[in-house]
Design a protein around this motif. Structure first.
Motif, PDB file in Angstrom:
ATOM      1  N   ALA A   1      37.939 -48.039 -12.349  1.00 53.53           N
ATOM      2  CA  ALA A   1      38.134 -47.180 -11.175  1.00 53.53           C
ATOM      3  C   ALA A   1      38.341 -48.017  -9.914  1.00 53.53           C
ATOM      4  CB  ALA A   1      36.918 -46.259 -11.005  1.00 53.53           C
ATOM      5  N   PHE A   2      37.583 -49.096  -9.794  1.00 52.94           N
ATOM      6  CA  PHE A   2      37.730 -49.993  -8.640  1.00 52.94           C
ATOM      7  C   PHE A   2      39.099 -50.664  -8.646  1.00 52.94           C
ATOM      8  CE2 PHE A   2      37.054 -54.504  -7.232  1.00 52.94           C
ATOM      9  CZ  PHE A   2      37.078 -54.242  -5.869  1.00 52.94           C
TER      10      PHE A   2
ATOM     11  N   VAL B   1      46.576 -52.238 -14.091  1.00 49.78           N
ATOM     12  CA  VAL B   1      45.155 -51.890 -13.959  1.00 49.78           C
ATOM     13  C   VAL B   1      44.395 -52.263 -15.224  1.00 49.78           C
ATOM     14  CG1 VAL B   1      43.537 -49.946 -13.821  1.00 49.78           C
ATOM     15  CG2 VAL B   1      45.478 -50.070 -12.247  1.00 49.78           C
ATOM     16  N   ASP B   2      44.978 -51.955 -16.367  1.00 48.94           N
ATOM     17  CA  ASP B   2      44.315 -52.239 -17.643  1.00 48.94           C
ATOM     18  C   ASP B   2      44.122 -53.745 -17.832  1.00 48.94           C
ATOM     19  OD1 ASP B   2      43.311 -50.913 -20.124  1.00 48.94           O
ATOM     20  OD2 ASP B   2      44.788 -52.220 -21.075  1.00 48.94           O
ATOM     21  N   LEU B   3      45.148 -54.533 -17.517  1.00 44.93           N
ATOM     22  CA  LEU B   3      45.046 -55.990 -17.672  1.00 44.93           C
ATOM     23  C   LEU B   3      44.003 -56.584 -16.726  1.00 44.93           C
ATOM     24  CD1 LEU B   3      48.696 -57.316 -18.103  1.00 44.93           C
ATOM     25  CD2 LEU B   3      46.816 -57.550 -19.720  1.00 44.93           C
TER      26      LEU B   3
ATOM     27  N   GLN C   1      37.412 -52.427   1.823  1.00 42.43           N
ATOM     28  CA  GLN C   1      35.966 -52.604   1.977  1.00 42.43           C
ATOM     29  C   GLN C   1      35.216 -51.362   1.523  1.00 42.43           C
ATOM     30  OE1 GLN C   1      34.259 -55.437   2.956  1.00 42.43           O
ATOM     31  NE2 GLN C   1      36.272 -56.392   2.755  1.00 42.43           N
ATOM     32  N   ASN C   2      35.765 -50.201   1.795  1.00 41.96           N
ATOM     33  CA  ASN C   2      35.153 -48.950   1.320  1.00 41.96           C
ATOM     34  C   ASN C   2      35.206 -48.861  -0.200  1.00 41.96           C
ATOM     35  OD1 ASN C   2      34.552 -48.108   3.918  1.00 41.96           O
ATOM     36  ND2 ASN C   2      36.474 -46.961   4.156  1.00 41.96           N
ATOM     37  N   MET C   3      36.310 -49.312  -0.783  1.00 38.67           N
ATOM     38  CA  MET C   3      36.417 -49.316  -2.246  1.00 38.67           C
ATOM     39  C   MET C   3      35.364 -50.224  -2.869  1.00 38.67           C
ATOM     40  SD  MET C   3      40.559 -49.607  -2.559  1.00 38.67           S
ATOM     41  CE  MET C   3      41.635 -48.439  -1.736  1.00 38.67           C
ATOM     42  N   ILE C   4      35.127 -51.372  -2.256  1.00 42.10           N
ATOM     43  CA  ILE C   4      34.097 -52.291  -2.752  1.00 42.10           C
ATOM     44  C   ILE C   4      32.724 -51.636  -2.672  1.00 42.10           C
ATOM     45  CG2 ILE C   4      32.917 -54.469  -2.253  1.00 42.10           C
ATOM     46  CD1 ILE C   4      35.644 -55.600  -1.389  1.00 42.10           C
ATOM     47  N   SER C   5      32.453 -50.927  -1.574  1.00 40.88           N
ATOM     48  CA  SER C   5      31.168 -50.229  -1.432  1.00 40.88           C
ATOM     49  C   SER C   5      31.005 -49.163  -2.505  1.00 40.88           C
ATOM     50  CB  SER C   5      31.070 -49.596  -0.037  1.00 40.88           C
ATOM     51  OG  SER C   5      31.079 -50.583   0.967  1.00 40.88           O
ATOM     52  N   GLN C   6      32.096 -48.446  -2.809  1.00 41.28           N
ATOM     53  CA  GLN C   6      32.035 -47.426  -3.858  1.00 41.28           C
ATOM     54  C   GLN C   6      31.794 -48.058  -5.227  1.00 41.28           C
ATOM     55  OE1 GLN C   6      35.739 -45.310  -3.411  1.00 41.28           O
ATOM     56  NE2 GLN C   6      35.199 -44.514  -1.386  1.00 41.28           N
ATOM     57  N   PHE C   7      32.397 -49.204  -5.455  1.00 37.68           N
ATOM     58  CA  PHE C   7      32.195 -49.921  -6.715  1.00 37.68           C
ATOM     59  C   PHE C   7      30.721 -50.321  -6.856  1.00 37.68           C
ATOM     60  CE2 PHE C   7      32.907 -54.209  -8.974  1.00 37.68           C
ATOM     61  CZ  PHE C   7      32.784 -53.632 -10.235  1.00 37.68           C
ATOM     62  N   ARG C   8      30.152 -50.850  -5.803  1.00 35.04           N
ATOM     63  CA  ARG C   8      28.740 -51.239  -5.843  1.00 35.04           C
ATOM     64  C   ARG C   8      27.846 -50.036  -6.080  1.00 35.04           C
ATOM     65  NH1 ARG C   8      29.433 -55.096  -0.572  1.00 35.04           N
ATOM     66  NH2 ARG C   8      30.002 -57.043  -1.654  1.00 35.04           N
ATOM     67  N   SER C   9      28.184 -48.925  -5.463  1.00 37.25           N
ATOM     68  CA  SER C   9      27.388 -47.708  -5.664  1.00 37.25           C
ATOM     69  C   SER C   9      27.449 -47.248  -7.115  1.00 37.25           C
ATOM     70  CB  SER C   9      27.897 -46.593  -4.740  1.00 37.25           C
ATOM     71  OG  SER C   9      27.726 -46.937  -3.380  1.00 37.25           O
TER      72      SER C   9
END
Length: 633
Positions: free
Chosen positions: A439-440, A496-498, A591-599
């Motif tokens: 997803a990230f 994305v898959d790779l 940066q927001n995407m990274i925060s969502q990934f961490r969440s």
């Protein structure tokens, strides 16, 4: 690091535009500031372009973002309608940037046109931004392939001519010798334990307690079949178990003897059709009078010794193929291909780079000290040096990058159904980690590539895929070219898959095969690296002394425990999945995407801990807080 250089704090203070032939050498950058303002800082940038397809970028605004070691700018305009007034199809702009804030050492400069960050690959333009192509040329001289296909080994970096690139070396505070660490650990074991020639199983338990307490102590239950099955399913080599639907011809199992161990009252054939996988292995030998098949109904000693040989064989395969080949070697190929073909400012480079940290450095030490002739593995593993090389050759011929693609792997092995195979925690936790990474990655790729055409028309991505396919995973001796890595990338979904596969391999997959080594091997009888007696040819004659004579002696046992201790340690400054300390992406959306990934990772952590609280033996190796960001040991 400060990411908010105030709006208007960076601007173009001077520029010079000149045409050139497109083939000649550009003159040196020599713009100078007329008068330096106090507390202002100045940075020079050159943009050179060249192609016949000028109109593809005409009338587009151009912006820049600068990433420094101390601060990073947001996007600011360098020119309106960039090519609208271009004097020639081939020209360059020298630009002096004035900033009210010190950026430190300039690490990355990003170019964007209109509102999307892009390299305009689809317009067939060469946007040679801050000597973009020159950077790749320099990288290709530093990151050269060493082709070993003729001896059926994977390609790696060639350091015979040049040293390991400085970017890939351990920092001075992390420099160490694997051999020295193993010897020091072994010396501590030899000093602290009394292990006589007339040893007993308690001596091995003493060794297991000596260096540190295993996360999952198993010396009290190692002979139990339930523990044996748990380790096959959720140990360090859980990625190879597959569903058995038929028996090999050279394995004439007696159904009546096997069915004594089946708990549901079904026949062996019915169990194979409808039940979970059975641990199985392939052998060239045929069962017979001097090569018997052992069953749980045999004597305790016979059955225990039979499991010893299975575990020892499993250990050889795990170390050479599952761990070293599928993780360390594959990640080195991905790293070399990325550094040779994707410049620092490329979004895929930024995405993957954190997951390559120290991988080539630890691989260099591994080749020099573990898998070299006469090295640690030569002495520690039963198959010895030539056996390792043969196993590596066979493993590489069969290797496919999808071995570490958990969604593909569990389906191909017939173990993807939680209903058919409950309690397979590598699958359950690994799929959650995969989905979070996917997803990230999907969000990042969608931000930089608007359509599939953007992916197909990116010449740097095309070069990246082709180089890894041809040179990183070359075909030889019957192996398929590319080993599953494509020659070209046709869509955002494929990209994305790779990228998900590469990140998962260097983080979660490696953690699942490496972090538990001390748990499994600290008690030597549980997973011996070698055994001193040949496998039994008759039943009913072994006794306790036979078991002890089969197990490694003091020297071999201490070496095995020391090795597993060193290989499964975390660094004091270990970076874990979700950590991005270098902040290569400075865009607020990313940066927001990274925060969502961490969440998402925090949610997975909570779910795993809640599950572990309800089961007898927790599965901890895919807790996100225990997954290193890259392979550094």
């Amino acid at each position: 690091m400060d990411f908010d250089v105030p709006e208007g704090a960076c601007k173009v203070c001077k520029r010079k535009r000149k045409p050139y032939s497109g083939a000649g050498v550009l003159e040196p950058f020599h713009l100078a500031v007329d008068s330096h303002k106090r507390a202002h800082f100045y940075y020079g940038i050159r943009i050179s372009t060249g192609s016949d397809k000028v109109l593809a970028m005409a009338h587009k605004d151009a912006y820049v973002s600068i990433i420094g070691s101390k601060a990073c700018t947001g996007k600011f305009t360098i020119v309106h309608k960039w090519l609208g007034t271009a004097p020639s199809p081939h020209y360059y702009d020298d630009i002096m940037i004035e900033s009210t804030k010190a950026l430190g050492e300039v690490l990355v400069v990003n170019l964007c046109t209109s509102k999307h960050w892009t390299f305009e690959a689809r317009s067939a333009w060469l946007v040679n931004f801050v000597e973009r192509e020159n950077q790749l040329e320099r990288q290709r001289t530093r990151y050269k392939w060493q082709h070993l296909a003729d001896v059926a080994k994977p390609s790696g970096i060639d350091i015979g001519v040049t040293k390991l690139p400085s970017d890939e070396q351990f920092e001075s505070t992390k420099q160490f010798s694997l051999l020295q660490r193993v010897l020091e650990s072994k010396g501590a074991l030899m000093t602290k334990t009394a292990f006589s020639a007339q040893h007993s199983l308690s001596n091995y338990e003493e060794l297991a307690r000596c260096l540190r307490t295993a996360d999952i102590p198993i010396y009290a239950r190692w002979t139990k079949d339930a523990e044996f099955g748990r380790q096959v399913l959720n140990g360090v080599n859980s990625v190879v178990i597959k569903k058995c639907t038929s028996l090999p011809e050279n394995f004439p199992l007696q159904a009546s003897s096997a069915e004594e161990s089946l708990v549901r009252g079904l026949s062996l054939q019915d169990e194979m059709k409808s039940s979970p996988p059975l641990p199985s292995s392939s052998s060239r030998h045929h069962a017979g009078m001097d090569n018997p098949i052992f069953y749980p109904s045999d004597t305790w000693i016979d059955w225990t010794i039979a499991k010893l040989y299975f575990q020892s064989a499993n250990t050889q395969f795990h170390q050479v193929v599952t761990h070293y080949l599928s993780c360390h070697v594959a990640m080195e190929a991905y790293c070399i291909g990325t550094m040779r073909n994707l410049p620092d400012s490329h979004p895929v480079h930024k995405l993957l780079k954190p997951h390559f940290q120290y991988t080539m450095a630890i691989n260099e030490k591994t080749r020099e000290e573990l898998y070299n002739d006469g090295g640690i593995m030569d002495k520690a593993l039963a198959i010895g040096g030539e056996g390792q090389r043969e196993l590596m050759r066979r493993g590489w011929r069969a290797f496919d990058i999808r071995w570490t693609h958990i969604k593909h792997s569990v389906h191909e092995r017939g173990v993807d159904s939680p209903e058919m195979l409950p309690g397979y925690y590598y699958r359950d936790d690994g799929l959650k980690i995969w989905q979070a990474i996917e997803a990230f990655v999907s969000a990042i790729i969608s931000e930089f590539y608007i359509s599939d055409d953007d992916v197909k028309d990116d010449p740097e991505l095309l070069s990246w895929a082709g180089d890894i396919n041809a040179n990183g995973f070359s075909g030889h001796q019957g192996a398929s070219q590319g080993h599953g890595f494509p020659k070209t990338i046709e869509s955002r979904e494929q990209l994305v898959d790779l990228c998900t596969l590469i990140i998962f391999t260097g983080s979660a997959h490696h953690a699942s095969t490496n972090s538990g080594q001390y748990d499994v091997s600290s008690f030597c009888p549980n997973a011996p690296t070698y055994l001193r007696l040949p496998s039994p040819t008759v039943k009913g004659k072994a006794d306790t002394q036979t078991l002890l004579d089969t197990l490694p002696d003091r020297d071999g046992a201490t070496a095995s425990v020391a090795l597993s201790h060193v290989l499964s340690q975390f660094s004091n400054d270990e970076l874990h999945l979700g950590d991005f300390p270098d902040a290569r992406f400075t865009e607020k959306k990313v940066q927001n995407m990274i925060s969502q990934f961490r969440s998402a990772l925090c949610i997975i952590e909570k779910q795993i801990k809640e599950r572990n609280a309800e089961i007898e033996t927790p599965y901890i190796y895919l807790l996100p807080s225990r997954i290193p960001n890259s392979i550094s040991i």
